[in-house]
Scaffold this motif. Structure first.
Motif, PDB file in Angstrom:
ATOM      1  N   VAL A  86       0.835  -1.202   0.000  1.00  0.00           N
ATOM      2  CA  VAL A  86       0.000   0.000   0.000  1.00  0.00           C
ATOM      3  C   VAL A  86       0.870   1.253   0.000  1.00  0.00           C
ATOM      4  O   VAL A  86       0.530   2.270  -0.615  1.00  0.00           O
ATOM      5  CB  VAL A  86      -0.964  -0.016   1.203  1.00  0.00           C
ATOM      6  N   ARG A  87       2.010   1.206   0.683  1.00  0.00           N
ATOM      7  CA  ARG A  87       2.900   2.373   0.795  1.00  0.00           C
ATOM      8  C   ARG A  87       3.852   2.520  -0.391  1.00  0.00           C
ATOM      9  O   ARG A  87       4.630   3.473  -0.449  1.00  0.00           O
ATOM     10  CB  ARG A  87       3.716   2.279   2.081  1.00  0.00           C
ATOM     11  N   GLY A 112       0.031   9.720   1.406  1.00  0.00           N
ATOM     12  CA  GLY A 112      -0.825  10.696   0.768  1.00  0.00           C
ATOM     13  C   GLY A 112      -1.898  11.179   1.716  1.00  0.00           C
ATOM     14  O   GLY A 112      -2.226  10.504   2.704  1.00  0.00           O
ATOM     15  N   PRO A 113      -2.469  12.346   1.472  1.00  0.00           N
ATOM     16  CA  PRO A 113      -3.524  12.885   2.332  1.00  0.00           C
ATOM     17  C   PRO A 113      -4.794  12.044   2.251  1.00  0.00           C
ATOM     18  O   PRO A 113      -5.201  11.632   1.171  1.00  0.00           O
ATOM     19  CB  PRO A 113      -3.742  14.294   1.773  1.00  0.00           C
ATOM     20  N   THR A 114      -5.393  11.816   3.408  1.00  0.00           N
ATOM     21  CA  THR A 114      -6.564  10.954   3.476  1.00  0.00           C
ATOM     22  C   THR A 114      -7.840  11.795   3.525  1.00  0.00           C
ATOM     23  O   THR A 114      -7.886  12.866   4.135  1.00  0.00           O
ATOM     24  CB  THR A 114      -6.519  10.058   4.717  1.00  0.00           C
ATOM     25  N   SER A 115      -8.889  11.273   2.868  1.00  0.00           N
ATOM     26  CA  SER A 115     -10.206  11.889   2.870  1.00  0.00           C
ATOM     27  C   SER A 115     -11.241  10.840   3.239  1.00  0.00           C
ATOM     28  O   SER A 115     -11.081   9.653   2.915  1.00  0.00           O
ATOM     29  CB  SER A 115     -10.542  12.480   1.492  1.00  0.00           C
ATOM     30  N   GLY A 116     -12.315  11.275   3.888  1.00  0.00           N
ATOM     31  CA  GLY A 116     -13.377  10.362   4.265  1.00  0.00           C
ATOM     32  C   GLY A 116     -14.608  11.121   4.715  1.00  0.00           C
ATOM     33  O   GLY A 116     -14.681  12.351   4.647  1.00  0.00           O
ATOM     34  N   PHE A 117     -15.599  10.358   5.174  1.00  0.00           N
ATOM     35  CA  PHE A 117     -16.836  10.952   5.678  1.00  0.00           C
ATOM     36  C   PHE A 117     -16.568  11.680   6.995  1.00  0.00           C
ATOM     37  O   PHE A 117     -15.689  11.283   7.771  1.00  0.00           O
ATOM     38  CB  PHE A 117     -17.882   9.870   5.912  1.00  0.00           C
TER      39      PHE A 117
END
Length: 331
Positions: A86-87, A112-117
Protein backbone atom coordinates in the motif's frame (compact mmCIF):
# COMPACT_ATOMS: atom_id res chain seq x y z
CA UNK A 1 -3.04 17.89 -7.07
CA UNK A 2 -2.54 17.79 -10.84
CA UNK A 3 -5.09 17.12 -13.56
CA UNK A 4 -4.17 13.40 -13.57
CA UNK A 5 -4.04 12.53 -9.87
CA UNK A 6 -2.91 9.29 -8.31
CA UNK A 7 -5.86 8.07 -6.25
CA UNK A 8 -6.18 5.20 -3.78
CA UNK A 9 -9.68 3.93 -2.99
CA UNK A 10 -10.15 2.06 0.29
CA UNK A 11 -13.28 -0.08 0.15
CA UNK A 12 -12.51 -3.52 1.50
CA UNK A 13 -15.85 -5.24 2.07
CA UNK A 14 -18.49 -6.54 1.88
CA UNK A 15 -19.27 -7.72 -1.66
CA UNK A 16 -22.27 -5.46 -2.16
CA UNK A 17 -20.45 -2.49 -0.64
CA UNK A 18 -17.50 -2.93 -2.99
CA UNK A 19 -19.87 -3.14 -5.97
CA UNK A 20 -21.62 0.06 -4.89
CA UNK A 21 -18.28 1.89 -4.98
CA UNK A 22 -17.37 0.90 -8.56
CA UNK A 23 -19.35 3.65 -10.39
CA UNK A 24 -17.25 6.36 -8.78
CA UNK A 25 -14.26 5.13 -10.81
CA UNK A 26 -16.12 6.22 -13.95
CA UNK A 27 -16.68 9.64 -12.38
CA UNK A 28 -12.99 9.98 -11.50
CA UNK A 29 -11.62 9.07 -14.92
CA UNK A 30 -14.23 11.26 -16.65
CA UNK A 31 -13.51 14.31 -14.50
CA UNK A 32 -9.75 13.71 -14.24
CA UNK A 33 -8.58 12.15 -17.53
CA UNK A 34 -5.39 10.20 -17.01
CA UNK A 35 -6.09 9.63 -13.31
CA UNK A 36 -4.39 6.55 -11.86
CA UNK A 37 -6.80 4.67 -9.59
CA UNK A 38 -5.69 1.88 -7.23
CA UNK A 39 -7.94 -0.01 -4.80
CA UNK A 40 -7.50 -1.71 -1.40
CA UNK A 41 -9.94 -4.59 -0.91
CA UNK A 42 -10.36 -7.78 1.10
CA UNK A 43 -8.69 -10.71 -0.65
CA UNK A 44 -11.98 -12.57 -1.14
CA UNK A 45 -13.44 -9.68 -3.14
CA UNK A 46 -10.34 -8.70 -5.11
CA UNK A 47 -11.92 -9.92 -8.36
CA UNK A 48 -14.51 -7.13 -8.18
CA UNK A 49 -12.40 -3.98 -8.68
CA UNK A 50 -10.39 -5.93 -11.25
CA UNK A 51 -13.54 -5.99 -13.40
CA UNK A 52 -13.31 -2.23 -13.85
CA UNK A 53 -10.95 -1.12 -16.64
CA UNK A 54 -10.33 2.16 -14.81
CA UNK A 55 -8.62 0.45 -11.86
CA UNK A 56 -4.86 0.09 -12.29
CA UNK A 57 -3.73 -1.98 -9.29
CA UNK A 58 -5.77 -3.98 -6.80
CA UNK A 59 -4.10 -4.28 -3.38
CA UNK A 60 -5.57 -7.19 -1.39
CA UNK A 61 -5.64 -7.29 2.40
CA UNK A 62 -6.92 -10.04 4.67
CA UNK A 63 -8.18 -8.35 7.83
CA UNK A 64 -10.99 -10.87 8.20
CA UNK A 65 -8.58 -13.82 8.08
CA UNK A 66 -5.86 -12.11 10.10
CA UNK A 67 -8.25 -11.45 12.99
CA UNK A 68 -8.69 -15.20 13.41
CA UNK A 69 -4.93 -15.86 13.59
CA UNK A 70 -3.53 -12.79 15.32
CA UNK A 71 -0.87 -14.77 17.21
CA UNK A 72 0.51 -16.56 14.16
CA UNK A 73 3.87 -15.27 12.81
CA UNK A 74 2.59 -15.70 9.24
CA UNK A 75 -0.22 -13.24 9.96
CA UNK A 76 2.20 -10.48 10.92
CA UNK A 77 4.42 -11.23 7.95
CA UNK A 78 1.46 -10.98 5.58
CA UNK A 79 0.30 -7.77 7.26
CA UNK A 80 3.75 -6.18 6.84
CA UNK A 81 3.81 -7.16 3.15
CA UNK A 82 0.32 -5.73 2.59
CA UNK A 83 1.25 -2.49 4.32
CA UNK A 84 4.44 -2.24 2.28
CA UNK A 85 2.46 -2.75 -0.95
CA UNK A 86 0.00 0.00 0.00
CA UNK A 87 2.90 2.37 0.80
CA UNK A 88 4.78 1.60 -2.43
CA UNK A 89 3.09 4.48 -4.30
CA UNK A 90 2.75 8.11 -3.29
CA UNK A 91 -0.88 9.20 -3.80
CA UNK A 92 -2.42 12.61 -4.31
CA UNK A 93 -5.60 11.47 -2.58
CA UNK A 94 -6.44 8.47 -0.39
CA UNK A 95 -10.23 8.12 -0.17
CA UNK A 96 -11.79 5.84 2.45
CA UNK A 97 -15.36 5.27 1.29
CA UNK A 98 -16.03 2.57 3.89
CA UNK A 99 -16.13 4.83 6.92
CA UNK A 100 -15.04 2.26 9.50
CA UNK A 101 -12.22 2.39 12.02
CA UNK A 102 -10.49 -0.55 10.32
CA UNK A 103 -10.70 1.05 6.87
CA UNK A 104 -9.47 4.39 8.23
CA UNK A 105 -6.51 2.54 9.78
CA UNK A 106 -5.64 0.96 6.43
CA UNK A 107 -6.04 4.32 4.67
CA UNK A 108 -3.42 5.74 7.05
CA UNK A 109 -0.92 3.15 5.77
CA UNK A 110 -0.76 4.94 2.42
CA UNK A 111 1.50 7.80 1.44
CA UNK A 112 -0.83 10.70 0.77
CA UNK A 113 -3.52 12.88 2.33
CA UNK A 114 -6.56 10.95 3.48
CA UNK A 115 -10.21 11.89 2.87
CA UNK A 116 -13.38 10.36 4.26
CA UNK A 117 -16.84 10.95 5.68
CA UNK A 118 -17.24 13.37 8.55
CA UNK A 119 -18.36 12.22 11.99
CA UNK A 120 -22.06 12.55 11.20
CA UNK A 121 -21.72 10.66 7.90
CA UNK A 122 -19.34 7.79 8.69
CA UNK A 123 -20.69 4.39 9.66
CA UNK A 124 -18.35 4.50 12.66
CA UNK A 125 -18.02 8.15 13.76
CA UNK A 126 -14.59 7.59 15.35
CA UNK A 127 -13.18 6.81 11.90
CA UNK A 128 -13.54 10.48 10.93
CA UNK A 129 -10.79 11.44 13.37
CA UNK A 130 -8.25 9.58 11.22
CA UNK A 131 -8.74 11.61 8.03
CA UNK A 132 -6.94 14.77 6.92
CA UNK A 133 -10.12 16.00 5.20
CA UNK A 134 -13.70 15.16 6.13
CA UNK A 135 -16.88 15.63 4.13
CA UNK A 136 -20.56 15.58 4.99
CA UNK A 137 -22.59 13.17 2.86
CA UNK A 138 -26.16 12.40 3.94
CA UNK A 139 -26.51 8.84 5.30
CA UNK A 140 -30.03 8.69 3.82
CA UNK A 141 -28.70 8.63 0.26
CA UNK A 142 -28.27 5.43 -1.73
CA UNK A 143 -24.87 3.84 -1.08
CA UNK A 144 -23.76 4.40 -4.69
CA UNK A 145 -24.61 8.09 -4.45
CA UNK A 146 -22.77 8.44 -1.11
CA UNK A 147 -19.62 6.97 -2.63
CA UNK A 148 -19.85 9.15 -5.74
CA UNK A 149 -20.34 12.33 -3.72
CA UNK A 150 -17.46 11.61 -1.37
CA UNK A 151 -15.06 11.02 -4.27
CA UNK A 152 -16.30 14.18 -6.02
CA UNK A 153 -15.73 16.25 -2.87
CA UNK A 154 -12.29 14.76 -2.24
CA UNK A 155 -11.11 15.35 -5.81
CA UNK A 156 -12.97 18.62 -6.45
CA UNK A 157 -15.22 17.87 -9.42
CA UNK A 158 -18.95 17.99 -10.16
CA UNK A 159 -20.97 14.83 -10.69
CA UNK A 160 -22.57 14.36 -14.08
CA UNK A 161 -25.29 11.92 -15.09
CA UNK A 162 -26.47 8.70 -13.49
CA UNK A 163 -24.08 6.10 -12.08
CA UNK A 164 -22.54 3.69 -14.54
CA UNK A 165 -20.55 0.50 -13.95
CA UNK A 166 -18.98 -0.28 -17.38
CA UNK A 167 -17.36 -3.47 -16.09
CA UNK A 168 -15.26 -5.72 -18.31
CA UNK A 169 -16.75 -9.16 -17.69
CA UNK A 170 -14.33 -12.03 -18.41
CA UNK A 171 -15.08 -14.93 -20.71
CA UNK A 172 -16.87 -17.91 -19.22
CA UNK A 173 -14.12 -20.53 -19.26
CA UNK A 174 -15.03 -22.82 -16.35
CA UNK A 175 -16.26 -25.97 -18.14
CA UNK A 176 -18.96 -26.82 -15.60
CA UNK A 177 -20.47 -23.36 -16.00
CA UNK A 178 -20.13 -23.03 -19.76
CA UNK A 179 -21.87 -26.41 -20.16
CA UNK A 180 -24.88 -25.03 -18.28
CA UNK A 181 -25.21 -22.11 -20.70
CA UNK A 182 -25.13 -24.10 -23.94
CA UNK A 183 -28.69 -25.36 -23.80
CA UNK A 184 -30.66 -22.19 -24.38
CA UNK A 185 -31.62 -19.14 -22.31
CA UNK A 186 -31.41 -19.32 -18.56
CA UNK A 187 -32.34 -17.38 -15.44
CA UNK A 188 -30.49 -17.27 -12.13
CA UNK A 189 -32.03 -17.40 -8.66
CA UNK A 190 -29.88 -16.16 -5.77
CA UNK A 191 -31.53 -17.68 -2.72
CA UNK A 192 -28.78 -17.68 -0.08
CA UNK A 193 -27.48 -15.08 2.36
CA UNK A 194 -25.14 -14.96 5.33
CA UNK A 195 -27.94 -13.61 7.53
CA UNK A 196 -31.07 -15.71 8.10
CA UNK A 197 -33.30 -12.62 8.30
CA UNK A 198 -32.57 -11.96 4.61
CA UNK A 199 -33.97 -15.31 3.48
CA UNK A 200 -37.21 -15.62 1.48
CA UNK A 201 -39.60 -18.61 1.83
CA UNK A 202 -38.87 -21.73 -0.20
CA UNK A 203 -42.41 -21.88 -1.57
CA UNK A 204 -41.98 -18.40 -2.98
CA UNK A 205 -38.79 -19.41 -4.78
CA UNK A 206 -40.58 -22.43 -6.23
CA UNK A 207 -43.35 -20.17 -7.54
CA UNK A 208 -40.76 -17.95 -9.27
CA UNK A 209 -38.97 -20.95 -10.76
CA UNK A 210 -42.24 -22.41 -12.08
CA UNK A 211 -43.04 -19.12 -13.82
CA UNK A 212 -39.56 -19.01 -15.37
CA UNK A 213 -39.99 -22.59 -16.60
CA UNK A 214 -43.29 -21.62 -18.27
CA UNK A 215 -41.34 -18.93 -20.09
CA UNK A 216 -38.92 -21.54 -21.43
CA UNK A 217 -36.09 -20.57 -19.10
CA UNK A 218 -33.93 -23.03 -17.23
CA UNK A 219 -33.09 -21.83 -13.73
CA UNK A 220 -29.59 -21.91 -12.24
CA UNK A 221 -29.14 -21.86 -8.46
CA UNK A 222 -25.89 -20.56 -6.94
CA UNK A 223 -24.47 -21.36 -3.51
CA UNK A 224 -21.25 -20.73 -1.59
CA UNK A 225 -20.79 -22.52 1.73
CA UNK A 226 -21.57 -26.17 2.42
CA UNK A 227 -24.54 -25.07 4.52
CA UNK A 228 -25.85 -23.01 1.60
CA UNK A 229 -25.34 -25.96 -0.72
CA UNK A 230 -27.52 -28.18 1.44
CA UNK A 231 -30.21 -25.49 1.68
CA UNK A 232 -30.10 -24.97 -2.10
CA UNK A 233 -30.56 -28.67 -2.80
CA UNK A 234 -33.56 -28.66 -0.50
CA UNK A 235 -35.12 -25.67 -2.27
CA UNK A 236 -34.54 -27.27 -5.67
CA UNK A 237 -36.72 -30.24 -4.74
CA UNK A 238 -40.03 -29.81 -6.51
CA UNK A 239 -38.72 -27.21 -8.94
CA UNK A 240 -39.45 -27.79 -12.62
CA UNK A 241 -36.18 -27.10 -14.44
CA UNK A 242 -33.66 -26.04 -11.82
CA UNK A 243 -29.94 -26.80 -12.00
CA UNK A 244 -27.53 -26.30 -9.11
CA UNK A 245 -24.35 -24.53 -10.16
CA UNK A 246 -21.05 -25.93 -8.83
CA UNK A 247 -19.03 -23.71 -6.52
CA UNK A 248 -17.16 -21.22 -8.68
CA UNK A 249 -14.76 -18.30 -8.57
CA UNK A 250 -16.22 -14.83 -8.34
CA UNK A 251 -15.11 -13.67 -11.79
CA UNK A 252 -16.72 -16.72 -13.38
CA UNK A 253 -19.95 -16.13 -11.50
CA UNK A 254 -19.88 -12.57 -12.85
CA UNK A 255 -19.68 -13.98 -16.38
CA UNK A 256 -22.54 -16.41 -15.67
CA UNK A 257 -24.73 -13.64 -14.27
CA UNK A 258 -23.98 -11.36 -17.21
CA UNK A 259 -25.40 -13.94 -19.61
CA UNK A 260 -28.66 -14.53 -17.73
CA UNK A 261 -31.97 -13.53 -19.28
CA UNK A 262 -33.03 -12.38 -15.80
CA UNK A 263 -31.81 -12.68 -12.21
CA UNK A 264 -33.98 -12.76 -9.08
CA UNK A 265 -32.14 -12.59 -5.78
CA UNK A 266 -32.34 -11.55 -2.18
CA UNK A 267 -30.32 -8.63 -0.82
CA UNK A 268 -26.91 -10.19 -1.24
CA UNK A 269 -23.69 -9.27 -3.00
CA UNK A 270 -24.27 -11.52 -5.99
CA UNK A 271 -27.63 -9.87 -6.70
CA UNK A 272 -25.96 -6.46 -6.80
CA UNK A 273 -23.22 -7.96 -8.99
CA UNK A 274 -25.83 -9.29 -11.42
CA UNK A 275 -27.20 -5.78 -11.98
CA UNK A 276 -23.69 -4.32 -12.19
CA UNK A 277 -22.71 -6.67 -15.05
CA UNK A 278 -25.86 -5.81 -16.99
CA UNK A 279 -28.39 -8.51 -16.16
CA UNK A 280 -32.06 -7.52 -15.72
CA UNK A 281 -32.49 -8.02 -11.99
CA UNK A 282 -35.23 -8.17 -9.37
CA UNK A 283 -34.08 -7.73 -5.77
CA UNK A 284 -36.01 -9.19 -2.83
CA UNK A 285 -35.46 -7.33 0.47
CA UNK A 286 -36.64 -8.93 3.71
CA UNK A 287 -34.87 -7.03 6.51
CA UNK A 288 -33.45 -3.80 5.06
CA UNK A 289 -34.70 -0.61 3.46
CA UNK A 290 -34.10 -0.97 -0.30
CA UNK A 291 -34.03 2.82 -0.73
CA UNK A 292 -30.52 2.78 0.76
CA UNK A 293 -29.13 -0.08 -1.35
CA UNK A 294 -31.66 -0.67 -4.15
CA UNK A 295 -30.52 -2.90 -7.00
CA UNK A 296 -28.92 -0.68 -9.63
CA UNK A 297 -27.52 -1.27 -13.10
CA UNK A 298 -27.81 -0.30 -16.77
CA UNK A 299 -30.43 -3.00 -17.46
CA UNK A 300 -33.94 -2.79 -15.96
CA UNK A 301 -33.93 -3.43 -12.21
CA UNK A 302 -36.53 -3.43 -9.44
CA UNK A 303 -36.25 -3.76 -5.66
CA UNK A 304 -39.15 -5.04 -3.56
CA UNK A 305 -39.76 -5.51 0.16
CA UNK A 306 -38.74 -3.53 3.22
CA UNK A 307 -37.01 -3.71 6.58
CA UNK A 308 -40.26 -5.09 7.97
CA UNK A 309 -40.41 -8.12 5.68
CA UNK A 310 -40.18 -9.49 2.16
CA UNK A 311 -42.67 -9.10 -0.68
CA UNK A 312 -45.31 -11.65 -1.65
CA UNK A 313 -44.46 -14.01 -4.48
CA UNK A 314 -47.10 -12.36 -6.64
CA UNK A 315 -45.36 -8.98 -6.32
CA UNK A 316 -42.08 -10.48 -7.46
CA UNK A 317 -43.78 -12.24 -10.38
CA UNK A 318 -45.27 -8.92 -11.49
CA UNK A 319 -41.87 -7.21 -11.20
CA UNK A 320 -40.29 -10.07 -13.15
CA UNK A 321 -42.78 -9.50 -15.96
CA UNK A 322 -42.09 -5.75 -16.02
CA UNK A 323 -38.32 -6.18 -16.04
CA UNK A 324 -38.40 -8.72 -18.85
CA UNK A 325 -40.84 -6.64 -20.91
CA UNK A 326 -38.81 -3.45 -20.48
CA UNK A 327 -35.56 -5.20 -21.32
CA UNK A 328 -37.09 -6.72 -24.48
CA UNK A 329 -38.37 -3.31 -25.63
CA UNK A 330 -35.06 -1.51 -24.99
CA UNK A 331 -32.60 -4.26 -25.84
Amino acid sequence: MGDAPRVLIVKMSSMGDVIHALPMVNDIVRARPGAMVDWVVEEGFSALPRLHPGVRFVLPVALRRWRRTMLAPTTWRELRVARRNVRATSYDRVIDVQGLIKSAWVARWAQGPTSGFDRASAREPMAARCYDRRFAVAPTLHAIERNRRLAAEALGYLLEGPPRFTLAVPALIQPELSDLTRHGPYAVLLTNASRSTKLWPTESWRAIEADLARRGLRTLLIWGTEEEGAATRMRAQGMVAAHIVPRSKLDQLAALLAGARVVVGIDTGLTHLAAAVGAPTVGVFCDYDPRLVAISGEAPCESLGSAAGGPAAGEVLAALERVLRTHASTG
